[in-house]
Write a protein that holds these residues in place. Structure first.
Motif, PDB file in Angstrom:
ATOM      1  N   SER A 124      29.105 -17.979 -34.484  1.00  0.00           N
ATOM      2  CA  SER A 124      30.227 -18.171 -35.401  1.00  0.00           C
ATOM      3  C   SER A 124      29.744 -18.525 -36.800  1.00  0.00           C
ATOM      4  O   SER A 124      30.379 -18.137 -37.804  1.00  0.00           O
ATOM      5  N   THR A 125      28.611 -19.211 -36.902  1.00  0.00           N
ATOM      6  CA  THR A 125      28.051 -19.517 -38.215  1.00  0.00           C
ATOM      7  C   THR A 125      27.641 -18.241 -38.941  1.00  0.00           C
ATOM      8  O   THR A 125      27.927 -18.066 -40.136  1.00  0.00           O
ATOM      9  N   TYR A 165      27.628 -23.415 -44.832  1.00  0.00           N
ATOM     10  CA  TYR A 165      27.344 -23.859 -46.196  1.00  0.00           C
ATOM     11  C   TYR A 165      25.846 -24.017 -46.394  1.00  0.00           C
ATOM     12  O   TYR A 165      25.292 -23.634 -47.433  1.00  0.00           O
ATOM     13  N   ASP A 166      25.166 -24.586 -45.391  1.00  0.00           N
ATOM     14  CA  ASP A 166      23.725 -24.782 -45.483  1.00  0.00           C
ATOM     15  C   ASP A 166      22.947 -23.481 -45.320  1.00  0.00           C
ATOM     16  O   ASP A 166      21.898 -23.294 -45.940  1.00  0.00           O
ATOM     17  N   ALA A 167      23.452 -22.575 -44.484  1.00  0.00           N
ATOM     18  CA  ALA A 167      22.711 -21.356 -44.169  1.00  0.00           C
ATOM     19  C   ALA A 167      22.879 -20.263 -45.209  1.00  0.00           C
ATOM     20  O   ALA A 167      21.964 -19.455 -45.419  1.00  0.00           O
ATOM     21  N   PRO A 169      22.708 -19.913 -48.462  1.00  0.00           N
ATOM     22  CA  PRO A 169      21.720 -19.673 -49.511  1.00  0.00           C
ATOM     23  C   PRO A 169      20.293 -19.456 -49.002  1.00  0.00           C
ATOM     24  O   PRO A 169      19.397 -19.166 -49.800  1.00  0.00           O
ATOM     25  N   ASP A 170      20.085 -19.593 -47.715  1.00  0.00           N
ATOM     26  CA  ASP A 170      18.736 -19.533 -47.127  1.00  0.00           C
ATOM     27  C   ASP A 170      18.399 -18.100 -46.731  1.00  0.00           C
ATOM     28  O   ASP A 170      18.981 -17.563 -45.788  1.00  0.00           O
ATOM     29  N   PRO A 171      17.437 -17.448 -47.409  1.00  0.00           N
ATOM     30  CA  PRO A 171      17.128 -16.047 -47.093  1.00  0.00           C
ATOM     31  C   PRO A 171      16.542 -15.845 -45.703  1.00  0.00           C
ATOM     32  O   PRO A 171      16.547 -14.727 -45.185  1.00  0.00           O
ATOM     33  N   GLU A 172      16.060 -16.923 -45.091  1.00  0.00           N
ATOM     34  CA  GLU A 172      15.479 -16.805 -43.748  1.00  0.00           C
ATOM     35  C   GLU A 172      16.539 -16.922 -42.655  1.00  0.00           C
ATOM     36  O   GLU A 172      16.255 -16.619 -41.501  1.00  0.00           O
ATOM     37  N   ARG A 173      17.726 -17.361 -43.007  1.00  0.00           N
ATOM     38  CA  ARG A 173      18.814 -17.479 -42.036  1.00  0.00           C
ATOM     39  C   ARG A 173      19.697 -16.240 -42.113  1.00  0.00           C
ATOM     40  O   ARG A 173      20.183 -15.882 -43.190  1.00  0.00           O
ATOM     41  N   PHE A 174      19.906 -15.612 -41.006  1.00  0.00           N
ATOM     42  CA  PHE A 174      20.803 -14.451 -40.901  1.00  0.00           C
ATOM     43  C   PHE A 174      20.506 -13.401 -41.984  1.00  0.00           C
ATOM     44  O   PHE A 174      21.377 -13.073 -42.803  1.00  0.00           O
ATOM     45  N   PRO A 175      19.299 -12.859 -41.997  1.00  0.00           N
ATOM     46  CA  PRO A 175      18.923 -11.912 -43.065  1.00  0.00           C
ATOM     47  C   PRO A 175      19.757 -10.641 -43.085  1.00  0.00           C
ATOM     48  O   PRO A 175      19.799  -9.955 -44.113  1.00  0.00           O
ATOM     49  N   ASP A 176      20.433 -10.321 -41.984  1.00  0.00           N
ATOM     50  CA  ASP A 176      21.270  -9.115 -41.944  1.00  0.00           C
ATOM     51  C   ASP A 176      22.707  -9.377 -42.380  1.00  0.00           C
ATOM     52  O   ASP A 176      23.545  -8.471 -42.323  1.00  0.00           O
TER      53      ASP A 176
END
Length: 304
Positions: A124-125, A165-167, A169-176
């Protein structure tokens, strides 16, 4: 702007952008709707993300308690949401999860398999991160750790919103899930407080009108802290209370037009309590508390 999940609501880049994340259709109209209508009127973009379809909701309006409504609840609630979004002038997205329902009884029954509250948080995130990266909101509004009230979908909405919210901006989280995007502020939306109910009750009594809040206030736990103690931001939006009420009434299965939602005359509301309340919990911009604007500090940062 296209309606609910017709897509093509990618940000135009003009103005500022606000995203409100809610558990069910109708939550957006009962929590912060007048603020959203104000920001739309000012030329900003607002998107409502609804985590579930509200399929398990009860019919709370006697006029809608009909067999064909119960049989087609999913479609009825989608149509209601589309009408409310149009009234408010907001973009809208369905996150696509299934309403968990509100368990009742002793012992409490288990939640249905596959419902929103039972879906793995990562799944869901990622779905919400995808919407954040597409719309690119400067500000996100969601529920507090108690969900506003302890419905499993509201609590899960809080958990998903914080994780996304945390994920985002992070390019390593959910790159697709799209290009990273950093929202600048996150708020909790706070609804009825004891202070607000008391103000309405006293004003109704002073005018010689019946108050539906006396019993409610009588049951209020005196040892329970008032949520107003957490509020950092009060947005004046009294000019949009009528828009809020029309959006509420669009959710006809959930909102009885004769209910206490509408017990306080609009002129009294504008005089007694002209704001909607929020709690700032994350910020990457400078603003002075208390605030009167969800975009405080963002305007200066973005230069809009």
């Amino acid at each position: 702007m296209v309606g609910t999940d017709g897509r093509t609501a990618t940000s135009t880049g003009a103005g500022l952008r606000l995203m409100a994340v809610h558990a069910h259709p109708d939550d957006e109209s009962s929590k912060g709707a007048a603020s959203m209508a104000r920001y739309v009127a000012e030329g900003h973009e607002v998107m409502v993300v609804t985590c579930t379809g509200g399929e398990a909701g009860s019919v709370l309006n006697p006029a809608m308690d009909r067999p064909e409504v119960h049989t087609n609840m999913t479609e009825v609630r989608r149509e209601e949401m589309a009408r409310a979004a149009k009234i408010l002038g907001v973009h809208h997205r369905w996150l696509g999860f299934v309403d968990s329902g509100l368990p009742e009884g002793e012992p409490m029954p288990p939640l249905p398999e596959g419902c929103f509250a039972m879906v793995p948080l990562e799944e869901s995130t990622e779905a919400l991160v995808r919407e954040i990266r597409e719309f690119r909101p400067h500000v996100i509004v969601t529920y507090d750790e108690n969900g506003g009230y302890p419905h499993p979908d509201h609590i899960r909405c809080h958990e998903v919103s914080m994780a996304a919210y945390d994920a985002a901006p992070d390019p390593e989280r959910f790159p697709d899930a799209g290009e990273p995007w950093q929202p600048l502020k996150l708020y909790y939306s706070h609804g009825f407080s004891r202070a607000k109910l008391t103000a309405f009750h006293e004003s109704l009594v002073a005018r010689g009108l019946d108050s539906p809040y006396e019993e409610w206030l009588g049951r209020w736990d005196p040892d329970k802290a008032d949520v107003m103690e957490r509020v950092t931001t009060r947005v004046r939006c009294e000019d949009y209370f009528e828009v809020r009420d029309e959006a509420l009434k669009a959710h006809a299965t959930q909102i009885d037009p004769n209910s206490r939602w509408f017990a306080v005359p609009l002129d009294m509301q504008r005089e007694v309590w002209p704001t909607e309340e929020y709690e700032l919990v994350r910020s990457l911009v400078d603003s002075t508390l208390p605030e009167d604007d969800l975009f405080a500090g963002v305007r200066e940062k973005v230069g809009t």
